[in-house]
Design a protein around this motif. Structure first.
Motif, PDB file in Angstrom:
ATOM      1  N   ILE A 273      84.448   5.274 -28.388  1.00 35.41           N
ATOM      2  CA  ILE A 273      84.167   5.565 -29.791  1.00 35.41           C
ATOM      3  C   ILE A 273      84.583   7.014 -30.080  1.00 35.41           C
ATOM      4  O   ILE A 273      84.194   7.922 -29.356  1.00 35.41           O
ATOM      5  CB  ILE A 273      82.664   5.381 -30.103  1.00 35.41           C
ATOM      6  CG1 ILE A 273      82.242   3.934 -29.857  1.00 35.41           C
ATOM      7  CG2 ILE A 273      82.347   5.803 -31.534  1.00 35.41           C
ATOM      8  CD1 ILE A 273      80.731   3.706 -29.882  1.00 35.41           C
TER       9      ILE A 273
ATOM     10  N   GLU B 126      79.707  -6.173 -33.330  1.00 30.17           N
ATOM     11  CA  GLU B 126      80.188  -7.031 -32.237  1.00 30.17           C
ATOM     12  C   GLU B 126      79.822  -8.495 -32.469  1.00 30.17           C
ATOM     13  O   GLU B 126      80.561  -9.393 -32.084  1.00 30.17           O
ATOM     14  CB  GLU B 126      79.637  -6.530 -30.907  1.00 30.17           C
ATOM     15  CG  GLU B 126      80.300  -5.226 -30.454  1.00 30.17           C
ATOM     16  CD  GLU B 126      79.702  -4.666 -29.180  1.00 30.17           C
ATOM     17  OE1 GLU B 126      78.620  -5.157 -28.763  1.00 30.17           O
ATOM     18  OE2 GLU B 126      80.303  -3.738 -28.605  1.00 30.17           O
TER      19      GLU B 126
ATOM     20  N   LYS C 215      73.653   2.282 -31.612  1.00 33.20           N
ATOM     21  CA  LYS C 215      73.654   1.079 -30.771  1.00 33.20           C
ATOM     22  C   LYS C 215      73.407  -0.167 -31.620  1.00 33.20           C
ATOM     23  O   LYS C 215      74.019  -1.225 -31.396  1.00 33.20           O
ATOM     24  CB  LYS C 215      72.593   1.202 -29.679  1.00 33.20           C
ATOM     25  CG  LYS C 215      72.920   2.240 -28.614  1.00 33.20           C
ATOM     26  CD  LYS C 215      71.809   2.335 -27.580  1.00 33.20           C
ATOM     27  CE  LYS C 215      72.136   3.342 -26.492  1.00 33.20           C
ATOM     28  NZ  LYS C 215      71.037   3.476 -25.504  1.00 33.20           N
TER      29      LYS C 215
ATOM     30  N   PHE D  47      77.601   8.651 -25.026  1.00 33.99           N
ATOM     31  CA  PHE D  47      77.662   7.230 -25.367  1.00 33.99           C
ATOM     32  C   PHE D  47      79.013   6.903 -26.010  1.00 33.99           C
ATOM     33  O   PHE D  47      79.632   5.873 -25.698  1.00 33.99           O
ATOM     34  CB  PHE D  47      76.524   6.862 -26.322  1.00 33.99           C
ATOM     35  CG  PHE D  47      76.500   5.411 -26.715  1.00 33.99           C
ATOM     36  CD1 PHE D  47      75.937   4.451 -25.879  1.00 33.99           C
ATOM     37  CD2 PHE D  47      77.058   4.999 -27.921  1.00 33.99           C
ATOM     38  CE1 PHE D  47      75.938   3.106 -26.237  1.00 33.99           C
ATOM     39  CE2 PHE D  47      77.053   3.660 -28.292  1.00 33.99           C
ATOM     40  CZ  PHE D  47      76.488   2.714 -27.441  1.00 33.99           C
ATOM     41  N   CYS D  48      79.471   7.776 -26.895  1.00 35.22           N
ATOM     42  CA  CYS D  48      80.758   7.548 -27.554  1.00 35.22           C
ATOM     43  C   CYS D  48      81.900   7.548 -26.539  1.00 35.22           C
ATOM     44  O   CYS D  48      82.779   6.686 -26.575  1.00 35.22           O
ATOM     45  CB  CYS D  48      80.992   8.614 -28.624  1.00 35.22           C
ATOM     46  SG  CYS D  48      79.945   8.422 -30.099  1.00 35.22           S
ATOM     47  N   LYS D  49      81.881   8.500 -25.618  1.00 36.56           N
ATOM     48  CA  LYS D  49      82.932   8.568 -24.597  1.00 36.56           C
ATOM     49  C   LYS D  49      82.932   7.317 -23.728  1.00 36.56           C
ATOM     50  O   LYS D  49      83.984   6.762 -23.397  1.00 36.56           O
ATOM     51  CB  LYS D  49      82.733   9.812 -23.736  1.00 36.56           C
ATOM     52  CG  LYS D  49      82.986  11.115 -24.455  1.00 36.56           C
ATOM     53  CD  LYS D  49      82.614  12.308 -23.577  1.00 36.56           C
ATOM     54  CE  LYS D  49      82.683  13.617 -24.344  1.00 36.56           C
ATOM     55  NZ  LYS D  49      82.218  14.771 -23.550  1.00 36.56           N
ATOM     56  N   GLU D  50      81.742   6.869 -23.357  1.00 34.91           N
ATOM     57  CA  GLU D  50      81.610   5.702 -22.479  1.00 34.91           C
ATOM     58  C   GLU D  50      82.068   4.415 -23.160  1.00 34.91           C
ATOM     59  O   GLU D  50      82.477   3.458 -22.484  1.00 34.91           O
ATOM     60  CB  GLU D  50      80.154   5.554 -22.028  1.00 34.91           C
ATOM     61  CG  GLU D  50      79.683   6.668 -21.091  1.00 34.91           C
ATOM     62  CD  GLU D  50      78.161   6.737 -20.994  1.00 34.91           C
ATOM     63  OE1 GLU D  50      77.485   5.869 -21.605  1.00 34.91           O
ATOM     64  OE2 GLU D  50      77.656   7.666 -20.331  1.00 34.91           O
ATOM     65  N   ASN D  51      82.002   4.372 -24.492  1.00 33.04           N
ATOM     66  CA  ASN D  51      82.303   3.135 -25.221  1.00 33.04           C
ATOM     67  C   ASN D  51      83.574   3.212 -26.060  1.00 33.04           C
ATOM     68  O   ASN D  51      83.810   2.350 -26.916  1.00 33.04           O
ATOM     69  CB  ASN D  51      81.110   2.773 -26.114  1.00 33.04           C
ATOM     70  CG  ASN D  51      79.901   2.305 -25.314  1.00 33.04           C
ATOM     71  OD1 ASN D  51      79.823   1.131 -24.949  1.00 33.04           O
ATOM     72  ND2 ASN D  51      78.988   3.221 -25.028  1.00 33.04           N
TER      73      ASN D  51
ATOM     74  N   LYS E 248      76.564  -0.961 -33.540  1.00 35.30           N
ATOM     75  CA  LYS E 248      77.542  -1.509 -32.594  1.00 35.30           C
ATOM     76  C   LYS E 248      77.273  -2.992 -32.343  1.00 35.30           C
ATOM     77  O   LYS E 248      78.190  -3.827 -32.348  1.00 35.30           O
ATOM     78  CB  LYS E 248      77.485  -0.720 -31.291  1.00 35.30           C
ATOM     79  CG  LYS E 248      78.465  -1.172 -30.202  1.00 35.30           C
ATOM     80  CD  LYS E 248      78.386  -0.208 -29.010  1.00 35.30           C
ATOM     81  CE  LYS E 248      79.323  -0.616 -27.868  1.00 35.30           C
ATOM     82  NZ  LYS E 248      78.883  -1.843 -27.201  1.00 35.30           N
TER      83      LYS E 248
ATOM     84  N   SER F 229      84.105   1.858 -33.934  1.00 36.13           N
ATOM     85  CA  SER F 229      85.185   2.708 -33.442  1.00 36.13           C
ATOM     86  C   SER F 229      84.944   4.192 -33.649  1.00 36.13           C
ATOM     87  O   SER F 229      85.631   5.024 -33.045  1.00 36.13           O
ATOM     88  CB  SER F 229      86.502   2.336 -34.130  1.00 36.13           C
ATOM     89  OG  SER F 229      86.864   1.007 -33.831  1.00 36.13           O
TER      90      SER F 229
ATOM     91  N   LYS G  71      84.508  -4.035 -33.813  1.00 33.92           N
ATOM     92  CA  LYS G  71      84.189  -2.926 -32.915  1.00 33.92           C
ATOM     93  C   LYS G  71      83.713  -1.708 -33.704  1.00 33.92           C
ATOM     94  O   LYS G  71      84.277  -1.388 -34.753  1.00 33.92           O
ATOM     95  CB  LYS G  71      85.433  -2.542 -32.096  1.00 33.92           C
ATOM     96  CG  LYS G  71      85.276  -1.294 -31.236  1.00 33.92           C
ATOM     97  CD  LYS G  71      86.542  -0.999 -30.457  1.00 33.92           C
ATOM     98  CE  LYS G  71      86.518   0.376 -29.801  1.00 33.92           C
ATOM     99  NZ  LYS G  71      85.321   0.638 -28.979  1.00 33.92           N
TER     100      LYS G  71
END
Length: 314
Positions: A192, A158, A151, A186-190, A154, A165, A163
């Protein structure tokens, strides 16, 4: 780099560095045969690092790629803080990148990572500053980071309009803390991409090694896995049973499992057989009850395969 262009599997060139992790050195002509087999089968994503033999892995890979169209392959390389000569130099990041890209005749990388968490915020900031405003930005990733560190990386990227990635962590049937800690979610949601390395636990989950046939003495992996082979045999027996059902070899099931978990596994390849296994693994569809059986078996062993450079993710 468009993540949609990524294949299901990356090929790892860690062992190509001949740094003692895997035992004896590998002749370059044997590795060329491996590379050619991968190329013939359409596997074109290669993962390396300067730390793998202090440039040895990169130089061997670069030599094989020389003369090929730059659009025909994908290179994933890493910034390893421990390899920086002058850590206080304001150009340390640029200098490392320039040196690594020079091995590849100046071609820019498609994926570039902060290799570990040593002074990671400082180096992530340097990475972000280097690529900010550039037109040709690779997929940027972090490796061996826990959830809070991911996080943080990230947020740093940003801030510079970039990003995060990719995330690359040790993830296998015997090491699932990246899943338990929420990193995969977290990776799936963002958006990544999660790259799973050591899916086969450096060969321990291939079925090749057991108490009667341990890993060759003198390598770091032998020291790590030979003492726990009696337990690993139990898991390999279950994996082997499922492999037989699918008409494949044991080594292909853990890779198919990693793909089923929506990760992109990095498979170390030192023999053409490894490439053949990777190709077959991409086409295996495991049933939910098969996944549950191998995961339950692995969990019951209560083994810790986290290595000296790693930590349990939280």
């Amino acid at each position: 780099m468009d993540k949609e262009k990524l294949p299901k599997i990356a090929l790892g060139a860690w062992a190509w560095g001949n740094d003692g992790t895997f035992g004896n050195g590998l002749p370059e002509d044997e590795l060329k045969a491996v590379f050619d087999a991968a190329k013939a089968n359409g596997l074109n994503l290669w993962d390396t690092a300067y730390a793998y033999g202090m440039g040895t892995s990169e130089k061997i890979l670069a030599g094989f790629l020389r003369g090929l169209s730059s659009d025909s392959y994908i290179v994933s390389d890493k910034f390893t803080p421990q390899c920086v000569a002058d850590k206080d130099s304001p150009s340390a990041m640029a200098d490392m990148l320039a040196m690594q890209e020079s091995f590849f005749s100046g071609r820019h990388f498609d994926i570039y990572w902060i290799h570990n968490t040593t002074d990671a915020p400082k180096w992530t900031e340097a990475l972000a500053s280097y690529y900010e405003g550039k037109a040709d930005v690779p997929m940027l990733g972090v490796s061996n980071h826990d959830l809070e560190e991911i996080k943080e990386a990230k947020a740093i990227l940003e801030k510079h309009g970039l990003k995060l990635s990719a995330v690359q962590n040790h993830y296998s049937l015997l090491c699932r803390s990246s899943e338990d800690s929420g990193i995969l979610d977290f990776c799936k949601e963002n958006g990544i991409t999660f790259f799973s390395y050591m899916v086969l636990e450096q060969g321990a989950l291939t079925g090749k090694y057991d108490t009667a046939h341990p890993m060759p003495a003198g390598s770091a992996r032998a020291e790590a896995y030979n003492p726990i082979l009696p337990s690993i045999e139990k898991l390999n027996a279950v994996i082997g049973k499922i492999a037989k059902t699918h008409g494949v070899d044991t080594a292909q099931i853990p890779v198919a499992w990693a793909i089923a978990k929506e990760t992109l596994p990095i498979i170390g390849v030192t023999r053409t057989k490894h490439v053949e296994d990777a190709v077959k693994a991409m086409n295996i569809v495991l049933l939910e009850d098969e996944i549950k059986e191998i995961e339950d078996t692995a969990s019951a062993l209560n083994l810790n395969t986290i290595r000296f450079w790693e930590k349990e993710m939280r």
